[in-house]
Scaffold this motif. Structure first.
Motif, PDB file in Angstrom:
ATOM      1  N   ARG A  12     -10.120 -51.358  30.570  1.00  0.00           N
ATOM      2  CA  ARG A  12     -10.228 -51.142  32.016  1.00  0.00           C
ATOM      3  C   ARG A  12      -8.987 -50.457  32.592  1.00  0.00           C
ATOM      4  NH1 ARG A  12     -12.477 -57.195  33.433  1.00  0.00           N
ATOM      5  NH2 ARG A  12     -14.627 -56.863  32.749  1.00  0.00           N
ATOM      6  N   TYR A  13      -8.126 -49.954  31.751  1.00  0.00           N
ATOM      7  CA  TYR A  13      -6.857 -49.426  32.256  1.00  0.00           C
ATOM      8  C   TYR A  13      -6.656 -47.943  31.958  1.00  0.00           C
ATOM      9  CZ  TYR A  13      -6.109 -54.359  32.952  1.00  0.00           C
ATOM     10  OH  TYR A  13      -6.258 -55.665  33.363  1.00  0.00           O
ATOM     11  N   ASP A  14      -7.756 -47.209  31.821  1.00  0.00           N
ATOM     12  CA  ASP A  14      -7.681 -45.753  31.651  1.00  0.00           C
ATOM     13  C   ASP A  14      -6.785 -45.316  30.514  1.00  0.00           C
ATOM     14  OD1 ASP A  14      -9.348 -45.210  33.982  1.00  0.00           O
ATOM     15  OD2 ASP A  14      -7.647 -45.877  35.172  1.00  0.00           O
ATOM     16  N   MET A  15      -6.745 -46.109  29.449  1.00  0.00           N
ATOM     17  CA  MET A  15      -6.019 -45.702  28.237  1.00  0.00           C
ATOM     18  C   MET A  15      -6.596 -46.487  27.058  1.00  0.00           C
ATOM     19  SD  MET A  15      -2.322 -47.634  28.680  1.00  0.00           S
ATOM     20  CE  MET A  15      -1.912 -47.151  30.329  1.00  0.00           C
ATOM     21  N   PRO A  16      -6.375 -46.013  25.831  1.00  0.00           N
ATOM     22  CA  PRO A  16      -6.897 -46.739  24.670  1.00  0.00           C
ATOM     23  C   PRO A  16      -6.281 -48.142  24.580  1.00  0.00           C
ATOM     24  CG  PRO A  16      -6.094 -44.554  24.043  1.00  0.00           C
ATOM     25  CD  PRO A  16      -5.650 -44.794  25.447  1.00  0.00           C
ATOM     26  N   PRO A  17      -7.031 -49.125  24.058  1.00  0.00           N
ATOM     27  CA  PRO A  17      -6.562 -50.512  23.999  1.00  0.00           C
ATOM     28  C   PRO A  17      -5.187 -50.674  23.345  1.00  0.00           C
ATOM     29  CG  PRO A  17      -8.844 -50.381  23.263  1.00  0.00           C
ATOM     30  CD  PRO A  17      -8.391 -48.978  23.515  1.00  0.00           C
ATOM     31  N   ASP A  18      -4.944 -49.968  22.258  1.00  0.00           N
ATOM     32  CA  ASP A  18      -3.664 -50.137  21.559  1.00  0.00           C
ATOM     33  C   ASP A  18      -2.495 -49.640  22.406  1.00  0.00           C
ATOM     34  OD1 ASP A  18      -5.240 -51.045  19.570  1.00  0.00           O
ATOM     35  OD2 ASP A  18      -5.117 -49.245  18.319  1.00  0.00           O
ATOM     36  N   GLU A  19      -2.771 -48.561  23.125  1.00  0.00           N
ATOM     37  CA  GLU A  19      -1.736 -48.009  23.995  1.00  0.00           C
ATOM     38  C   GLU A  19      -1.429 -48.966  25.147  1.00  0.00           C
ATOM     39  OE1 GLU A  19      -1.606 -43.946  26.355  1.00  0.00           O
ATOM     40  OE2 GLU A  19      -2.416 -43.677  24.320  1.00  0.00           O
ATOM     41  N   PHE A  20      -2.491 -49.614  25.627  1.00  0.00           N
ATOM     42  CA  PHE A  20      -2.302 -50.576  26.708  1.00  0.00           C
ATOM     43  C   PHE A  20      -1.433 -51.746  26.247  1.00  0.00           C
ATOM     44  CE2 PHE A  20      -3.892 -54.279  29.243  1.00  0.00           C
ATOM     45  CZ  PHE A  20      -3.311 -53.909  30.438  1.00  0.00           C
ATOM     46  N   GLU A  21      -1.660 -52.218  25.021  1.00  0.00           N
ATOM     47  CA  GLU A  21      -0.827 -53.306  24.485  1.00  0.00           C
ATOM     48  C   GLU A  21       0.640 -52.889  24.425  1.00  0.00           C
ATOM     49  OE1 GLU A  21      -1.743 -56.382  22.055  1.00  0.00           O
ATOM     50  OE2 GLU A  21      -3.720 -55.679  21.404  1.00  0.00           O
ATOM     51  N   LYS A  22       0.873 -51.636  24.040  1.00  0.00           N
ATOM     52  CA  LYS A  22       2.247 -51.131  23.991  1.00  0.00           C
ATOM     53  C   LYS A  22       2.858 -51.086  25.382  1.00  0.00           C
ATOM     54  CE  LYS A  22       1.929 -48.208  19.909  1.00  0.00           C
ATOM     55  NZ  LYS A  22       1.166 -46.984  19.724  1.00  0.00           N
ATOM     56  N   GLU A  23       2.033 -50.692  26.339  1.00  0.00           N
ATOM     57  CA  GLU A  23       2.470 -50.599  27.731  1.00  0.00           C
ATOM     58  C   GLU A  23       2.895 -51.987  28.255  1.00  0.00           C
ATOM     59  OE1 GLU A  23       3.191 -48.085  29.176  1.00  0.00           O
ATOM     60  OE2 GLU A  23       2.980 -48.343  31.345  1.00  0.00           O
ATOM     61  N   LEU A  24       2.093 -53.009  27.916  1.00  0.00           N
ATOM     62  CA  LEU A  24       2.432 -54.378  28.320  1.00  0.00           C
ATOM     63  C   LEU A  24       3.775 -54.786  27.728  1.00  0.00           C
ATOM     64  CD1 LEU A  24      -0.965 -56.277  27.922  1.00  0.00           C
ATOM     65  CD2 LEU A  24       0.178 -55.601  30.055  1.00  0.00           C
ATOM     66  N   ASN A  25       3.960 -54.439  26.472  1.00  0.00           N
ATOM     67  CA  ASN A  25       5.194 -54.797  25.800  1.00  0.00           C
ATOM     68  C   ASN A  25       6.397 -54.073  26.409  1.00  0.00           C
ATOM     69  OD1 ASN A  25       6.168 -56.502  23.743  1.00  0.00           O
ATOM     70  ND2 ASN A  25       6.749 -54.655  22.602  1.00  0.00           N
ATOM     71  N   ARG A  26       6.194 -52.818  26.764  1.00  0.00           N
ATOM     72  CA  ARG A  26       7.268 -52.053  27.404  1.00  0.00           C
ATOM     73  C   ARG A  26       7.695 -52.716  28.709  1.00  0.00           C
ATOM     74  NH1 ARG A  26       7.840 -48.424  31.433  1.00  0.00           N
ATOM     75  NH2 ARG A  26       5.605 -48.357  31.920  1.00  0.00           N
ATOM     76  N   LEU A  27       6.714 -53.104  29.521  1.00  0.00           N
ATOM     77  CA  LEU A  27       7.015 -53.728  30.809  1.00  0.00           C
ATOM     78  C   LEU A  27       7.717 -55.081  30.606  1.00  0.00           C
ATOM     79  CD1 LEU A  27       3.687 -52.855  32.652  1.00  0.00           C
ATOM     80  CD2 LEU A  27       5.956 -51.918  33.177  1.00  0.00           C
TER      81      LEU A  27
END
Ligand SMILES: [Zn+2]
Length: 466
Positions: free
Chosen positions: A79-94
């Motif tokens: 639901r976040y306009d990006m592939p699931p794996d990329e979203f997990e990375k994004e969460l980790n970055r934040l």
């Protein structure tokens, strides 16, 4: 099961305690054993959910699979306009952006709790016992502010002011509505006042967990809440009205786009407004005669709410992603929950837990299957939105002193973004308001910088971490 959950200390009915009763003990008691009983007691209500949850995971994944997803967690992540794996990375970055801030707060909190309960009960270098932090899930530390206040006298006591002014439940909602109206938005419809639930009914059981609704996707907006007159619920009312105002702003979008830019935006909206509930705002609306003396207390209060929440906001779905994907099997459900609670929050259970327990189910959003990452994102986003709106409003000075109350230009920028609904990818909505296309935790760090400096000074001789 969650809404009806009760703990009966004597094993008999008659003196059974609801989540509300137990939460009050967690918030106000400073007796180690009484706190432990309330904490453990609530977790007896979720044990029977365990078996059903195992089956639920199978069924949910089957459904997600029929839609073409690997599992339910992947469905949520798309639901976040990006592939699931990329979203997990994004969460980790934040998370890595904000982790140092949480670690400083954790360190100072542990030192203060050790002073209160003794270093045998709160040892240095170890996770903090989860029942001592004032909240059933240790998801915020706001209720132990008295143990953590930088200055002795509370400089800005919202609960005290509301009670002294004799504001009732409806009055609290009226005041929150007035803030939105001050930004140039319309008042809520009459039906909101007729059909909402503001107080706990005496004649039936309800789920008191606060929520906001748009029944007809047009104007039938409502909240459902058991309001208590205190600072926490004052903020929650702003949060819920944020949902209602967002819902109304995008009602002209087609059904597919009648939602927020991503679910973090929905959760962030009302909280963004609540960040403008400052001492100066209380002066403007006549709740205070004059500005209290400059103090770190209000910033600490806010940090106990927001910074303390971040690791919990992240881990609830880290657990569910692992469960839905099958990386964690039912025989490790509870152990994995505590592994993550310790890793991210640095808390530990006050008594040994086992796979007979189902502690995740003692949290509403797991029992009710509501995704949780949105709250982590919202906590970061709200500061980013706040910083941008404060720039629009021409605020000068430290970010935490800004209130956008009465600023029509900020209101317009906010409303323009809300009206977009889900019709554009969320980076477009974010850019429309902030000029940035990426979620960014530098605003939350800016906001708390004065407190962070102070915490580092307090912790300079302490051994931090766990
Ligand atoms: Zn919400």
């Amino acid at each position: 099961m969650y809404g009806k959950g009760k703990f009966c200390p004597q094993g008999q009915s008659g003196d059974c305690l609801t989540l509300g009763d137990l939460s009050k003990i967690l918030a106000s008691s400073r007796d180690y054993d009484e706190l432990k009983q309330a904490w453990v007691g609530w977790r007896t209500t979720s044990k029977p959910m365990r078996e059903k949850f195992v089956r639920f995971v199978e069924l949910a994944n089957e459904g997600a699979g029929e839609f073409g997803f690997r599992d339910l967690g992947d469905l949520w992540k798309t639901r976040y306009d990006m592939p699931p794996d990329e979203f997990e990375k994004e969460l980790n970055r934040l998370w890595e952006q904000v982790r140092p801030l949480y670690e400083q707060l954790h360190c100072y909190t542990r030192t203060q709790l050790a002073k209160k309960y003794g270093s045998d009960k709160v040892p240095t270098g170890k996770p903090i016992p989860a029942h001592l932090l004032g909240n059933m899930w240790s998801q915020d530390f706001a209720n132990i502010f008295d143990l953590l206040a930088p200055e002795e006298k509370s400089a800005f006591d919202v609960t005290g002011i509301l009670r002294e002014k004799k504001i009732d439940e409806r009055g609290v909602v009226r005041q929150a509505e007035a803030f939105f109206v001050s930004l140039g938005l319309d008042p809520l419809p009459d039906t909101f006042w007729e059909r909402s639930m503001f107080t706990k009914p005496r004649d039936r059981e309800v789920v008191c967990h606060a929520s906001a609704w748009d029944i007809d996707w047009l104007d039938d907006l409502r909240i459902k809440m058991c309001i208590e007159i205190n600072a926490e619920d004052f903020t929650t009312v702003h949060h819920e009205l944020g949902h209602n105002y967002y819902q109304r702003a995008y009602k002209h979008q087609s059904a597919l786009f009648a939602d927020s830019a991503n679910d973090g935006f929905h959760e962030a909206l009302g909280d963004t407004i609540a960040l403008s509930v400052t001492p100066a705002y209380f002066v403007k609306i006549g709740y205070l005669d004059k500005l209290p003396a400059d103090s770190l207390n209000p910033l600490m209060q806010r940090a106990l709410d927001k910074i303390a929440f971040l690791p919990f906001g992240l881990l609830v779905d880290q657990w569910r992603f692992d469960v839905f994907s099958g990386r964690v099997t039912p025989d490790q459900y509870n152990a994995h929950w505590w592994k993550l609670r310790t890793k991210y929050q640095g808390v530990a259970p006050p008594i040994a837990r086992s796979e007979k327990d189902f502690d995740p189910g003692a949290k509403y959003h797991v029992a009710a299957n509501v995704p949780y990452t949105r709250y982590f994102l919202a906590t970061i986003l709200q500061f980013q939105l706040h910083r941008a709106l404060c720039e629009v409003a021409g605020h000068e000075g430290p970010l935490h002193t800004c209130s956008i109350y009465n600023n029509k230009e900020a209101g317009k920028r906010l409303n323009d973004m809300m009206e977009m609904g889900l019709s554009k990818p969320w980076p477009d909505a974010l850019e429309a308001l902030t000029g940035q296309r990426q979620m960014d935790a530098t605003a939350i760090i800016d906001y708390f910088q004065p407190l962070l400096d102070w915490l580092k000074e307090q912790n300079k001789d302490a051994v931090c971490g766990w």
